[in-house]
Design a protein around this motif. Structure first.
Motif, PDB file in Angstrom:
ATOM      1  N   UNK A  28       0.972  -1.265  -0.002  1.00  0.00           N
ATOM      2  CA  UNK A  28       0.010   0.000  -0.019  1.00  0.00           C
ATOM      3  C   UNK A  28       0.822   1.345   0.131  1.00  0.00           C
ATOM      4  N   UNK A  29       0.748   2.156  -1.022  1.00  0.00           N
ATOM      5  CA  UNK A  29       1.380   3.479  -0.950  1.00  0.00           C
ATOM      6  C   UNK A  29       0.326   4.337  -0.566  1.00  0.00           C
ATOM      7  N   UNK A  30       0.594   5.318   0.213  1.00  0.00           N
ATOM      8  CA  UNK A  30      -0.488   6.224   0.833  1.00  0.00           C
ATOM      9  C   UNK A  30       0.172   7.492   0.792  1.00  0.00           C
ATOM     10  N   UNK A  31      -0.391   8.447  -0.148  1.00  0.00           N
ATOM     11  CA  UNK A  31       0.234   9.574  -0.549  1.00  0.00           C
ATOM     12  C   UNK A  31      -0.712  10.932  -0.102  1.00  0.00           C
ATOM     13  N   UNK A  32      -0.312  11.674   0.738  1.00  0.00           N
ATOM     14  CA  UNK A  32      -1.022  12.986   1.077  1.00  0.00           C
ATOM     15  C   UNK A  32      -0.424  14.247   0.597  1.00  0.00           C
ATOM     16  N   UNK A  53       4.550   5.674   2.794  1.00  0.00           N
ATOM     17  CA  UNK A  53       4.134   6.830   3.318  1.00  0.00           C
ATOM     18  C   UNK A  53       4.794   7.834   2.476  1.00  0.00           C
ATOM     19  N   UNK A  54       3.960   8.816   1.392  1.00  0.00           N
ATOM     20  CA  UNK A  54       4.339   9.839   0.994  1.00  0.00           C
ATOM     21  C   UNK A  54       3.584  11.026   1.365  1.00  0.00           C
ATOM     22  N   UNK A  55       4.258  11.764   2.031  1.00  0.00           N
ATOM     23  CA  UNK A  55       3.586  13.153   3.044  1.00  0.00           C
ATOM     24  C   UNK A  55       4.058  14.404   2.604  1.00  0.00           C
ATOM     25  N   UNK A  56       3.129  15.339   2.227  1.00  0.00           N
ATOM     26  CA  UNK A  56       3.506  16.737   2.005  1.00  0.00           C
ATOM     27  C   UNK A  56       2.701  17.516   2.839  1.00  0.00           C
ATOM     28  N   UNK A  57       3.126  18.111   3.908  1.00  0.00           N
ATOM     29  CA  UNK A  57       2.228  19.175   4.907  1.00  0.00           C
ATOM     30  C   UNK A  57       2.551  20.445   4.589  1.00  0.00           C
ATOM     31  N   UNK A  76       9.076   5.849   4.684  1.00  0.00           N
ATOM     32  CA  UNK A  76       8.403   7.061   5.225  1.00  0.00           C
ATOM     33  C   UNK A  76       9.023   8.105   4.327  1.00  0.00           C
ATOM     34  N   UNK A  77       8.383   8.756   3.561  1.00  0.00           N
ATOM     35  CA  UNK A  77       9.158  10.224   2.869  1.00  0.00           C
ATOM     36  C   UNK A  77       8.180  11.512   2.882  1.00  0.00           C
ATOM     37  N   UNK A  78       8.693  12.426   3.531  1.00  0.00           N
ATOM     38  CA  UNK A  78       7.796  13.322   3.919  1.00  0.00           C
ATOM     39  C   UNK A  78       8.500  14.710   3.957  1.00  0.00           C
ATOM     40  N   UNK A  79       7.725  15.743   3.660  1.00  0.00           N
ATOM     41  CA  UNK A  79       8.277  17.022   3.723  1.00  0.00           C
ATOM     42  C   UNK A  79       7.249  17.803   4.484  1.00  0.00           C
ATOM     43  N   UNK A  80       7.656  19.084   5.250  1.00  0.00           N
ATOM     44  CA  UNK A  80       6.847  20.058   5.911  1.00  0.00           C
ATOM     45  C   UNK A  80       7.312  21.443   5.388  1.00  0.00           C
ATOM     46  N   UNK A  81       6.526  22.364   5.276  1.00  0.00           N
ATOM     47  CA  UNK A  81       6.906  23.758   5.114  1.00  0.00           C
ATOM     48  C   UNK A  81       6.318  24.442   6.243  1.00  0.00           C
ATOM     49  N   UNK A  82       6.908  25.374   7.028  1.00  0.00           N
ATOM     50  CA  UNK A  82       6.279  26.017   7.942  1.00  0.00           C
ATOM     51  C   UNK A  82       6.626  27.591   7.778  1.00  0.00           C
ATOM     52  N   UNK A 105       9.236  13.468  -6.412  1.00  0.00           N
ATOM     53  CA  UNK A 105       9.483  12.532  -7.392  1.00  0.00           C
ATOM     54  C   UNK A 105       8.902  11.028  -6.894  1.00  0.00           C
ATOM     55  N   UNK A 106       8.334  10.970  -5.774  1.00  0.00           N
ATOM     56  CA  UNK A 106       7.632  10.060  -5.388  1.00  0.00           C
ATOM     57  C   UNK A 106       6.018  10.028  -5.620  1.00  0.00           C
ATOM     58  N   UNK A 107       5.858  11.154  -5.916  1.00  0.00           N
ATOM     59  CA  UNK A 107       4.367  11.533  -6.213  1.00  0.00           C
ATOM     60  C   UNK A 107       4.109  11.423  -7.705  1.00  0.00           C
ATOM     61  N   UNK A 108       2.635  11.151  -8.273  1.00  0.00           N
ATOM     62  CA  UNK A 108       2.438  11.038  -9.732  1.00  0.00           C
ATOM     63  C   UNK A 108       2.608  12.375 -10.217  1.00  0.00           C
ATOM     64  N   UNK A 109       2.795  12.600 -11.588  1.00  0.00           N
ATOM     65  CA  UNK A 109       3.246  13.880 -11.923  1.00  0.00           C
ATOM     66  C   UNK A 109       2.111  15.172 -11.743  1.00  0.00           C
ATOM     67  N   UNK A 110       0.889  14.853 -11.762  1.00  0.00           N
ATOM     68  CA  UNK A 110       0.067  15.818 -11.522  1.00  0.00           C
ATOM     69  C   UNK A 110       0.195  16.279  -9.900  1.00  0.00           C
ATOM     70  N   UNK A 111       0.327  15.657  -8.971  1.00  0.00           N
ATOM     71  CA  UNK A 111       0.489  15.878  -7.672  1.00  0.00           C
ATOM     72  C   UNK A 111       1.974  16.499  -7.402  1.00  0.00           C
ATOM     73  N   UNK A 112       3.098  16.003  -8.158  1.00  0.00           N
ATOM     74  CA  UNK A 112       4.408  16.750  -7.826  1.00  0.00           C
ATOM     75  C   UNK A 112       4.180  18.108  -8.256  1.00  0.00           C
ATOM     76  N   UNK A 113       3.555  18.357  -9.509  1.00  0.00           N
ATOM     77  CA  UNK A 113       3.273  19.744 -10.040  1.00  0.00           C
ATOM     78  C   UNK A 113       2.611  20.620  -9.035  1.00  0.00           C
ATOM     79  N   UNK A 114       1.609  19.843  -8.528  1.00  0.00           N
ATOM     80  CA  UNK A 114       0.884  20.809  -7.371  1.00  0.00           C
ATOM     81  C   UNK A 114       1.787  20.992  -6.095  1.00  0.00           C
TER      82      UNK A 114
END
Length: 452
Positions: A243-247, A273-277, A300-306, A429-438
């Protein structure tokens, strides 16, 4: 403030409100009793003292736990009310569904307003529906009863109890044994009402040898009143499954994001897990993975922007109980304009986790002298054959790098955005193209200070 065409329950949290939500959904008795028990737990349970950033500005007496448009769930975007459809059009959800999704569910405030899945996916035996619809299906209701609230019990913490008292909306996914979906499923949650909470529940069961990519998107406009998000995600990945769970979360800066996510992984199974917060005023978010089966693994691959006014307390927890289990955690955080990032990792290696392997890497990028980034690792290793490593680095953008890029024709702002996008590239790069662009667009907007 009540809006025309919307149903909104009174602010606060009472047994009457909980009963009203349950009655509206015509739930079985066991679910109503679970809600009422959870409400008692919420009132009895104290917050952990001195934990994380302050949530003193969150007052449940001024939060409505149920707001919903007066519309029925649609299977065609043409049947969704125009104002709501336009919101999702601006978010690009219908276009993404047409181009790259096996199915999509769209929630507006407390209720799902659109849900659809490709016929060829349904013919494979895949179930993708709402929790409410699953509860009204005689074949699915026993499955919901068996799994719901077992991985994240209402007693887990105070806001888990709140969630179970007033949950509404969310997704139920069942992937039969051996089935691989060629395209992702997606749920998108839009919290549009001011001074309201969103409490969706996601329950996913991936049977033996099956393979699923599930994408979760979230957003909200900015108001001057506090909003609350306290959802729950329970993931069951059986033996040999993946299961890949991308957020991608893009909350407004007045949001308290107190979400809970947990996954149980069987033998030879894999959780990604692929997580963008992005966004929120305060976040408590620590997805947990339980590697129960031998040779199971977690990435687990994640990024946060504060940015300004944001205090994001995020991280992940992995519990390794099976033999030969492996874990790789790779996170990045970016802080600017006084934003605060705190990364917490918790690694627990059980007594029977022979030859477990775990690496944790946390990289932080500071864009000025008034922001802050902390790393708080915790390790509990109870097996002498385990190998556990942790690495944390904090860096700044060098003046030489900016000067070089400006000499190539970039403005200073463009140069800084270019460096930050490069820093975030391992996640995008772990996200589908449309979500990487987003995600790259969100970073660009954050760097411009254009997100409200």
């Amino acid at each position: 403030m009540p809006e025309e065409g919307y149903e909104r329950y009174s602010d606060g949290l009472t047994p009457e409100i909980v009963r009203s939500i349950s009655a509206k959904k015509d739930e079985p008795d066991w679910m109503l009793q679970m809600r009422l028990d959870a409400l008692e737990t919420y009132h009895d349970r104290q917050m952990a003292p001195n934990w994380g950033p302050s949530i003193a500005g969150l007052d449940l007496d001024h939060i409505s736990t149920y707001v919903a448009p007066k519309t029925k769930q649609a299977k065609s975007w043409d049947d969704v009310p125009t104002d709501i459809k336009n919101t999702f059009e601006r978010l690009g959800i219908p276009a993404a569904e047409r181009e790259s999704l096996a199915g999509v569910g769209a929630q507006y405030d407390s209720e799902i307003v659109y849900h659809n899945m490709r016929d060829e996916v349904a013919k494979q035996g895949v179930v993708y529906t709402t929790i409410e619809d699953a509860l009204h299906d005689p074949e699915l209701e026993p499955m919901v009863h068996e799994y719901f609230g077992t991985l994240i019990p209402p007693s887990d913490h105070k806001f888990a109890a709140l969630h179970y008292a007033v949950w509404s909306g969310g997704s139920f996914v069942y992937v039969p044994a051996g089935v691989t979906l060629d395209y992702p499923l997606q749920s998108y949650f839009r919290l549009n009402a001011a001074g309201a909470g969103q409490f969706e529940h996601t329950l996913i069961i991936v049977e033996k040898g099956a393979d699923l990519h599930f994408i979760e998107g979230c957003s909200a406009p900015k108001y001057y009143e506090a909003n609350l998000h306290a959802g729950a995600v329970e993931l069951f990945v059986k033996d040999g499954a993946r299961l890949r769970y991308s957020t991608i979360e893009n909350w407004s800066k007045n949001m308290y994001n107190l979400n809970t996510k947990r996954a149980s992984i069987g033998a030879d199974a894999k959780m990604e897990w692929v997580s963008g917060s992005f966004g929120s005023h305060v976040s408590y978010l620590y997805p947990t993975t339980i590697l129960a089966g031998d040779r199971s693994s977690c990435e687990f691959t994640g990024i946060t922007f504060a940015g300004a006014t944001q205090d994001l307390d995020t991280g992940c927890k992995v519990i390794l109980n099976g033999a030969d289990t492996t874990t790789s955690v790779d996170t990045k955080s970016i802080s600017k304009d006084g934003g605060i990032n705190t990364f917490r990792s918790s690694i627990v290696v059980g007594r029977h986790a022979d030859r477990a392997r775990c690496t944790v890497s946390c990289q932080s990028l500071m864009l000025d002298n008034i922001s802050r980034s902390d790393t708080i690792p915790a390790m509990d290793v109870r097996n002498a054959t385990a190998q556990v490593g942790h690495e944390a680095t904090i860096g700044r953008i060098s003046d030489d790098t900016i000067l070089y890029l400006m000499s190539r024709g970039c403005s200073e702002g463009e140069a800084r955005t270019l460096v930050v996008n490069g820093f975030a590239n391992p996640v995008s790069k772990e996200l589908p193209m449309e979500y990487a662009v987003e995600m790259n667009n969100l970073i660009k907007l954050e760097m411009e200070g254009a997100i409200g």
